[in-house]
Motif scaffolding. Structure first.
Motif, PDB file in Angstrom:
ATOM      1  N   SER A   1       0.871  -1.205  -0.010  1.00  0.00           N
ATOM      2  CA  SER A   1      -0.005   0.120   0.026  1.00  0.00           C
ATOM      3  C   SER A   1       0.870   1.457  -0.220  1.00  0.00           C
ATOM      4  O   SER A   1       1.885   1.421   0.526  1.00  0.00           O
ATOM      5  CB  SER A   1      -1.050   0.005   1.421  1.00  0.00           C
ATOM      6  OG  SER A   1      -1.413   1.378   1.209  1.00  0.00           O
ATOM      7  N   MET A   2       0.438   2.313  -0.622  1.00  0.00           N
ATOM      8  CA  MET A   2       1.260   3.612  -0.573  1.00  0.00           C
ATOM      9  C   MET A   2       0.048   4.193  -0.133  1.00  0.00           C
ATOM     10  O   MET A   2      -0.174   5.623  -0.427  1.00  0.00           O
ATOM     11  CB  MET A   2       1.454   4.198  -1.837  1.00  0.00           C
ATOM     12  CG  MET A   2       2.600   3.260  -2.597  1.00  0.00           C
ATOM     13  SD  MET A   2       3.556   4.028  -4.034  1.00  0.00           S
ATOM     14  CE  MET A   2       4.278   5.177  -3.337  1.00  0.00           C
TER      15      MET A   2
ATOM     16  N   ASN B   1      -0.302   6.383   2.412  1.00  0.00           N
ATOM     17  CA  ASN B   1      -0.164   7.797   3.254  1.00  0.00           C
ATOM     18  C   ASN B   1       0.694   8.748   1.759  1.00  0.00           C
ATOM     19  O   ASN B   1       1.171   9.610   2.324  1.00  0.00           O
ATOM     20  CB  ASN B   1       0.930   7.568   4.338  1.00  0.00           C
ATOM     21  CG  ASN B   1       2.217   7.208   3.916  1.00  0.00           C
ATOM     22  OD1 ASN B   1       2.458   6.422   3.301  1.00  0.00           O
ATOM     23  ND2 ASN B   1       3.137   7.534   4.581  1.00  0.00           N
ATOM     24  N   THR B   2       0.317   8.565   0.770  1.00  0.00           N
ATOM     25  CA  THR B   2       0.700   9.088  -0.374  1.00  0.00           C
ATOM     26  C   THR B   2      -0.513   9.984  -1.104  1.00  0.00           C
ATOM     27  O   THR B   2      -1.541   9.684  -0.582  1.00  0.00           O
ATOM     28  CB  THR B   2       1.576   8.512  -1.479  1.00  0.00           C
ATOM     29  OG1 THR B   2       0.618   7.671  -1.949  1.00  0.00           O
ATOM     30  CG2 THR B   2       2.644   7.730  -1.012  1.00  0.00           C
TER      31      THR B   2
ATOM     32  N   TRP C   1       9.124   9.106  -3.998  1.00  0.00           N
ATOM     33  CA  TRP C   1       8.791   8.793  -2.918  1.00  0.00           C
ATOM     34  C   TRP C   1       9.815   7.440  -2.571  1.00  0.00           C
ATOM     35  O   TRP C   1      10.408   6.949  -3.012  1.00  0.00           O
ATOM     36  CB  TRP C   1       7.473   8.148  -2.747  1.00  0.00           C
ATOM     37  CG  TRP C   1       6.358   9.232  -2.825  1.00  0.00           C
ATOM     38  CD1 TRP C   1       6.056   9.984  -4.074  1.00  0.00           C
ATOM     39  CD2 TRP C   1       5.445   9.853  -1.639  1.00  0.00           C
ATOM     40  NE1 TRP C   1       5.258  10.969  -3.746  1.00  0.00           N
ATOM     41  CE2 TRP C   1       4.719  10.915  -2.581  1.00  0.00           C
ATOM     42  CE3 TRP C   1       5.468   9.844  -0.616  1.00  0.00           C
ATOM     43  CZ2 TRP C   1       3.760  11.950  -1.656  1.00  0.00           C
ATOM     44  CZ3 TRP C   1       4.721  10.516   0.293  1.00  0.00           C
ATOM     45  CH2 TRP C   1       3.680  11.646  -0.238  1.00  0.00           C
TER      46      TRP C   1
ATOM     47  N   SER D   1      10.442   4.554   0.739  1.00  0.00           N
ATOM     48  CA  SER D   1      10.176   3.779   1.999  1.00  0.00           C
ATOM     49  C   SER D   1      11.441   2.849   2.519  1.00  0.00           C
ATOM     50  O   SER D   1      12.312   2.481   1.702  1.00  0.00           O
ATOM     51  CB  SER D   1       9.133   2.624   1.503  1.00  0.00           C
ATOM     52  OG  SER D   1       9.106   1.891   2.649  1.00  0.00           O
ATOM     53  N   ASN D   2      11.511   3.100   3.828  1.00  0.00           N
ATOM     54  CA  ASN D   2      12.938   2.580   4.475  1.00  0.00           C
ATOM     55  C   ASN D   2      12.287   1.069   5.190  1.00  0.00           C
ATOM     56  O   ASN D   2      13.071   0.435   5.888  1.00  0.00           O
ATOM     57  CB  ASN D   2      13.562   3.571   5.638  1.00  0.00           C
ATOM     58  CG  ASN D   2      14.225   4.730   4.882  1.00  0.00           C
ATOM     59  OD1 ASN D   2      14.843   4.226   3.996  1.00  0.00           O
ATOM     60  ND2 ASN D   2      13.911   5.650   5.268  1.00  0.00           N
ATOM     61  N   ASP D   3      11.006   0.695   5.025  1.00  0.00           N
ATOM     62  CA  ASP D   3      10.494  -0.700   5.567  1.00  0.00           C
ATOM     63  C   ASP D   3       9.912  -1.454   4.608  1.00  0.00           C
ATOM     64  O   ASP D   3       8.834  -2.126   4.952  1.00  0.00           O
ATOM     65  CB  ASP D   3       9.717  -0.036   6.893  1.00  0.00           C
ATOM     66  CG  ASP D   3       8.646   0.649   6.571  1.00  0.00           C
ATOM     67  OD1 ASP D   3       8.215   0.885   5.151  1.00  0.00           O
ATOM     68  OD2 ASP D   3       7.852   1.367   7.004  1.00  0.00           O
TER      69      ASP D   3
ATOM     70  N   ARG E   1       6.033  -0.581   3.787  1.00  0.00           N
ATOM     71  CA  ARG E   1       4.940  -0.240   4.724  1.00  0.00           C
ATOM     72  C   ARG E   1       4.532   1.295   4.678  1.00  0.00           C
ATOM     73  O   ARG E   1       3.418   1.682   5.065  1.00  0.00           O
ATOM     74  CB  ARG E   1       5.390  -0.587   6.097  1.00  0.00           C
ATOM     75  CG  ARG E   1       5.240  -2.143   6.006  1.00  0.00           C
ATOM     76  CD  ARG E   1       5.539  -2.886   7.359  1.00  0.00           C
ATOM     77  NE  ARG E   1       6.352  -4.148   7.523  1.00  0.00           N
ATOM     78  CZ  ARG E   1       7.382  -4.453   6.924  1.00  0.00           C
ATOM     79  NH1 ARG E   1       8.220  -3.745   6.575  1.00  0.00           N
ATOM     80  NH2 ARG E   1       7.909  -5.748   6.966  1.00  0.00           N
ATOM     81  N   THR E   2       5.491   2.001   4.912  1.00  0.00           N
ATOM     82  CA  THR E   2       5.381   3.573   4.993  1.00  0.00           C
ATOM     83  C   THR E   2       6.071   4.359   3.962  1.00  0.00           C
ATOM     84  O   THR E   2       7.057   3.515   3.444  1.00  0.00           O
ATOM     85  CB  THR E   2       5.617   3.851   6.417  1.00  0.00           C
ATOM     86  OG1 THR E   2       6.962   3.870   6.502  1.00  0.00           O
ATOM     87  CG2 THR E   2       4.626   3.475   7.430  1.00  0.00           C
ATOM     88  N   TRP E   3       5.685   5.243   3.593  1.00  0.00           N
ATOM     89  CA  TRP E   3       6.261   6.164   2.412  1.00  0.00           C
ATOM     90  C   TRP E   3       6.415   7.313   2.916  1.00  0.00           C
ATOM     91  O   TRP E   3       5.632   8.196   3.697  1.00  0.00           O
ATOM     92  CB  TRP E   3       5.695   6.224   1.256  1.00  0.00           C
ATOM     93  CG  TRP E   3       5.239   4.713   0.454  1.00  0.00           C
ATOM     94  CD1 TRP E   3       4.533   3.913   1.130  1.00  0.00           C
ATOM     95  CD2 TRP E   3       6.164   4.081  -0.101  1.00  0.00           C
ATOM     96  NE1 TRP E   3       4.694   2.571   0.303  1.00  0.00           N
ATOM     97  CE2 TRP E   3       5.736   2.952  -0.576  1.00  0.00           C
ATOM     98  CE3 TRP E   3       7.371   4.530  -0.699  1.00  0.00           C
ATOM     99  CZ2 TRP E   3       6.584   2.037  -1.190  1.00  0.00           C
ATOM    100  CZ3 TRP E   3       7.958   3.680  -1.856  1.00  0.00           C
ATOM    101  CH2 TRP E   3       7.720   2.251  -2.069  1.00  0.00           C
ATOM    102  N   SER E   4       7.617   8.146   2.352  1.00  0.00           N
ATOM    103  CA  SER E   4       7.635   9.636   2.526  1.00  0.00           C
ATOM    104  C   SER E   4       8.253  10.196   1.034  1.00  0.00           C
ATOM    105  O   SER E   4       8.882   9.490   0.457  1.00  0.00           O
ATOM    106  CB  SER E   4       8.621  10.131   3.649  1.00  0.00           C
ATOM    107  OG  SER E   4      10.072   9.403   3.481  1.00  0.00           O
TER     108      SER E   4
END
Length: 87
Positions: free
Chosen positions: A6-7, A9-10, A39, A41-43, A46-49
């Motif tokens: 999933s993305m 939080n984008t 974008w 993700s470091n995990d 799971r989460t994105w920035s």
């Protein structure tokens, strides 16, 4: 076996157009979305920035072969971009 990453939080824009996995760390993933920039993700997704404000339709992401903190990003109509990631 395939699993949806999933993305969630984008931004609410069309899907992922390009993806790359860091050669030195498979948990570090890069994704380009249509008109939403680069974008990361470091995990493992799971989460994105947001990593970089790159305009337009990202078509490809390539990591430099000897400098893992350097990415090259191609876009459909806005040229090629060099992105230096923080160490």
């Amino acid at each position: 076996t395939w699993h949806l990453i999933s993305m969630g939080n984008t931004p609410s824009t069309p899907g992922v157009m390009a993806i790359a996995v860091d050669r030195s760390n498979s948990q570090h993933v890069f994704a380009g979305r249509f008109d939403a920039g680069l974008w990361s993700s470091n995990d493992g997704g799971r989460t994105w920035s947001k990593t970089a404000n790159i305009p337009g339709f990202i078509t490809e992401i390539v990591q430099h072969p000897t400098q893992p903190n350097l990415l090259y990003v191609a876009t459909m109509n806005d040229g090629a971009w060099r992105v230096e990631l923080p160490s």
